[in-house]
Design a protein around this motif. Structure first.
Motif, PDB file in Angstrom:
ATOM      1  N   ASN A 131       0.821  -1.210   0.000  1.00  0.00           N
ATOM      2  CA  ASN A 131       0.000   0.000   0.000  1.00  0.00           C
ATOM      3  C   ASN A 131       0.856   1.262   0.000  1.00  0.00           C
ATOM      4  O   ASN A 131       0.454   2.296  -0.554  1.00  0.00           O
ATOM      5  CB  ASN A 131      -0.929   0.007   1.210  1.00  0.00           C
ATOM      6  CG  ASN A 131      -2.022  -1.045   1.107  1.00  0.00           C
ATOM      7  OD1 ASN A 131      -2.402  -1.452   0.016  1.00  0.00           O
ATOM      8  ND2 ASN A 131      -2.508  -1.518   2.246  1.00  0.00           N
ATOM      9  N   LEU A 132       2.036   1.203   0.628  1.00  0.00           N
ATOM     10  CA  LEU A 132       2.957   2.340   0.593  1.00  0.00           C
ATOM     11  C   LEU A 132       3.406   2.622  -0.837  1.00  0.00           C
ATOM     12  O   LEU A 132       3.453   3.782  -1.272  1.00  0.00           O
ATOM     13  CB  LEU A 132       4.166   2.044   1.486  1.00  0.00           C
ATOM     14  CG  LEU A 132       5.365   3.006   1.384  1.00  0.00           C
ATOM     15  CD1 LEU A 132       4.983   4.393   1.889  1.00  0.00           C
ATOM     16  CD2 LEU A 132       6.555   2.467   2.167  1.00  0.00           C
ATOM     17  N   TYR A 133       3.728   1.576  -1.584  1.00  0.00           N
ATOM     18  CA  TYR A 133       4.207   1.730  -2.956  1.00  0.00           C
ATOM     19  C   TYR A 133       3.078   2.028  -3.936  1.00  0.00           C
ATOM     20  O   TYR A 133       3.318   2.624  -5.000  1.00  0.00           O
ATOM     21  CB  TYR A 133       4.942   0.464  -3.394  1.00  0.00           C
ATOM     22  CG  TYR A 133       6.342   0.348  -2.844  1.00  0.00           C
ATOM     23  CD1 TYR A 133       7.438   0.755  -3.583  1.00  0.00           C
ATOM     24  CD2 TYR A 133       6.571  -0.178  -1.575  1.00  0.00           C
ATOM     25  CE1 TYR A 133       8.723   0.653  -3.079  1.00  0.00           C
ATOM     26  CE2 TYR A 133       7.849  -0.287  -1.058  1.00  0.00           C
ATOM     27  CZ  TYR A 133       8.921   0.132  -1.813  1.00  0.00           C
ATOM     28  OH  TYR A 133      10.185   0.034  -1.305  1.00  0.00           O
ATOM     29  N   ASP A 134       1.873   1.615  -3.615  1.00  0.00           N
ATOM     30  CA  ASP A 134       0.719   1.864  -4.489  1.00  0.00           C
ATOM     31  C   ASP A 134       0.224   3.294  -4.247  1.00  0.00           C
ATOM     32  O   ASP A 134      -0.786   3.526  -3.580  1.00  0.00           O
ATOM     33  CB  ASP A 134      -0.381   0.839  -4.189  1.00  0.00           C
ATOM     34  CG  ASP A 134      -1.619   1.043  -5.049  1.00  0.00           C
ATOM     35  OD1 ASP A 134      -1.522   1.738  -6.085  1.00  0.00           O
ATOM     36  OD2 ASP A 134      -2.685   0.517  -4.666  1.00  0.00           O
ATOM     37  N   ILE A 135       0.916   4.252  -4.813  1.00  0.00           N
ATOM     38  CA  ILE A 135       0.693   5.661  -4.500  1.00  0.00           C
ATOM     39  C   ILE A 135      -0.720   6.112  -4.851  1.00  0.00           C
ATOM     40  O   ILE A 135      -1.368   6.821  -4.076  1.00  0.00           O
ATOM     41  CB  ILE A 135       1.735   6.537  -5.237  1.00  0.00           C
ATOM     42  CG1 ILE A 135       3.146   6.208  -4.732  1.00  0.00           C
ATOM     43  CG2 ILE A 135       1.435   8.022  -5.033  1.00  0.00           C
ATOM     44  CD1 ILE A 135       4.247   6.901  -5.511  1.00  0.00           C
ATOM     45  N   ASN A 136      -1.217   5.703  -6.009  1.00  0.00           N
ATOM     46  CA  ASN A 136      -2.552   6.159  -6.411  1.00  0.00           C
ATOM     47  C   ASN A 136      -3.675   5.254  -5.926  1.00  0.00           C
ATOM     48  O   ASN A 136      -4.838   5.457  -6.255  1.00  0.00           O
ATOM     49  CB  ASN A 136      -2.623   6.335  -7.938  1.00  0.00           C
ATOM     50  CG  ASN A 136      -2.490   5.011  -8.685  1.00  0.00           C
ATOM     51  OD1 ASN A 136      -2.448   3.936  -8.086  1.00  0.00           O
ATOM     52  ND2 ASN A 136      -2.415   5.093 -10.012  1.00  0.00           N
ATOM     53  N   ARG A 137      -3.305   4.222  -5.154  1.00  0.00           N
ATOM     54  CA  ARG A 137      -4.264   3.335  -4.485  1.00  0.00           C
ATOM     55  C   ARG A 137      -5.238   2.663  -5.463  1.00  0.00           C
ATOM     56  O   ARG A 137      -6.431   2.505  -5.153  1.00  0.00           O
ATOM     57  CB  ARG A 137      -5.039   4.103  -3.411  1.00  0.00           C
ATOM     58  CG  ARG A 137      -4.125   4.749  -2.352  1.00  0.00           C
ATOM     59  CD  ARG A 137      -4.932   5.530  -1.333  1.00  0.00           C
ATOM     60  NE  ARG A 137      -4.088   6.291  -0.420  1.00  0.00           N
ATOM     61  CZ  ARG A 137      -3.571   5.820   0.708  1.00  0.00           C
ATOM     62  NH1 ARG A 137      -3.803   4.576   1.048  1.00  0.00           N
ATOM     63  NH2 ARG A 137      -2.821   6.582   1.475  1.00  0.00           N
ATOM     64  N   ASP A 138      -4.711   2.260  -6.606  1.00  0.00           N
ATOM     65  CA  ASP A 138      -5.572   1.569  -7.572  1.00  0.00           C
ATOM     66  C   ASP A 138      -5.433   0.057  -7.496  1.00  0.00           C
ATOM     67  O   ASP A 138      -6.032  -0.671  -8.288  1.00  0.00           O
ATOM     68  CB  ASP A 138      -5.285   2.048  -8.995  1.00  0.00           C
ATOM     69  CG  ASP A 138      -3.885   1.657  -9.481  1.00  0.00           C
ATOM     70  OD1 ASP A 138      -3.078   1.175  -8.663  1.00  0.00           O
ATOM     71  OD2 ASP A 138      -3.602   1.859 -10.681  1.00  0.00           O
ATOM     72  N   GLY A 139      -4.654  -0.426  -6.528  1.00  0.00           N
ATOM     73  CA  GLY A 139      -4.497  -1.863  -6.360  1.00  0.00           C
ATOM     74  C   GLY A 139      -3.351  -2.471  -7.137  1.00  0.00           C
ATOM     75  O   GLY A 139      -3.168  -3.701  -7.122  1.00  0.00           O
TER      76      GLY A 139
END
Length: 215
Positions: A131-139
């Protein structure tokens, strides 16, 4: 995983355990934001009530109002990296702690994340890191997101740590990451791909265990 630790947990080492519950309750009423009760936090995290009391005092020492905004978080975090610029990485880290996207980190947010990183299962730790690396939170993690994070880490560590890095070092790091983790070669890394690849890497698995007994 050590990069997510900060002044809060270090401050907690210096606290006297022998205050009674009335003192703890009084302290929690004297801030702008009153955290959830210790019993509830104990049930929601992997910390004991005594550990939560210690963490709370350390948190309140740094943040008397009971909440941390992004500017304050950056100021605290930058103290640990005096030779580099930690502001960008701290921004990403702040967003990971601020899971409700409120623009501030409450004590509950802090101990929930810390509980995962210190006492959580391997899967929970890897999910949090994803989740830290998924900056735009698109999964998904794409190459742009990974490049932004890696470049932020290089900036944070500073020239004294990486004095001879070439300008394309972040790109090389990301290319190697995707070669290993993007199993189906579709240009993005899913949570399942991320967890599987990390579990296959002995260095990553060892790093997940480093801070299990910090507090």
């Amino acid at each position: 995983m050590g990069l997510v630790m900060g002044t809060f947990s270090m401050q907690s080492k210096q606290v006297n355990y022998h205050k009674d519950k009335a003192d703890d309750d009084l302290e929690m009423t004297m801030v702008c934001h009153r955290p959830e009760g210790l019993d509830q936090l104990e049930a929601q995290t992997n910390f004991s009530k005594r550990e939560l009391q210690v963490l709370y005092r350390g948190f309140k020492n740094e943040c008397p109002s009971g909440v941390v905004n992004e500017d304050t978080f950056k100021q605290i975090y930058s103290q640990f990296f005096p030779h580099g610029d930690a502001s960008t990485y701290a921004h990403y880290l702040f967003n990971a702690f601020d899971s409700a996207h409120t623009g501030s980190i409450k004590f509950e947010d802090f101990v929930t994340a810390l509980s995962i990183l210190l006492r959580g299962s391997v899967t929970e730790k890897l999910q949090w890191t994803f989740n830290l690396y998924d900056i735009n939170r698109d999964g998904y993690i794409n190459k742009e997101e990974m490049t932004d994070i890696v470049r932020a880490i290089y900036d944070m560590m500073g020239k004294y740590t990486y004095p001879v890095l070439k300008t394309d070092a972040p790109k090389q790091h990301v290319d190697a990451f995707f070669q290993k983790m993007d199993k189906n070669r579709d240009g993005v890394v899913t949570l399942d791909e991320f967890i599987l690849s990390c579990q296959e890497d002995e260095n990553i698995m060892r790093s997940l265990q480093l801070f299990e007994n910090v507090i």
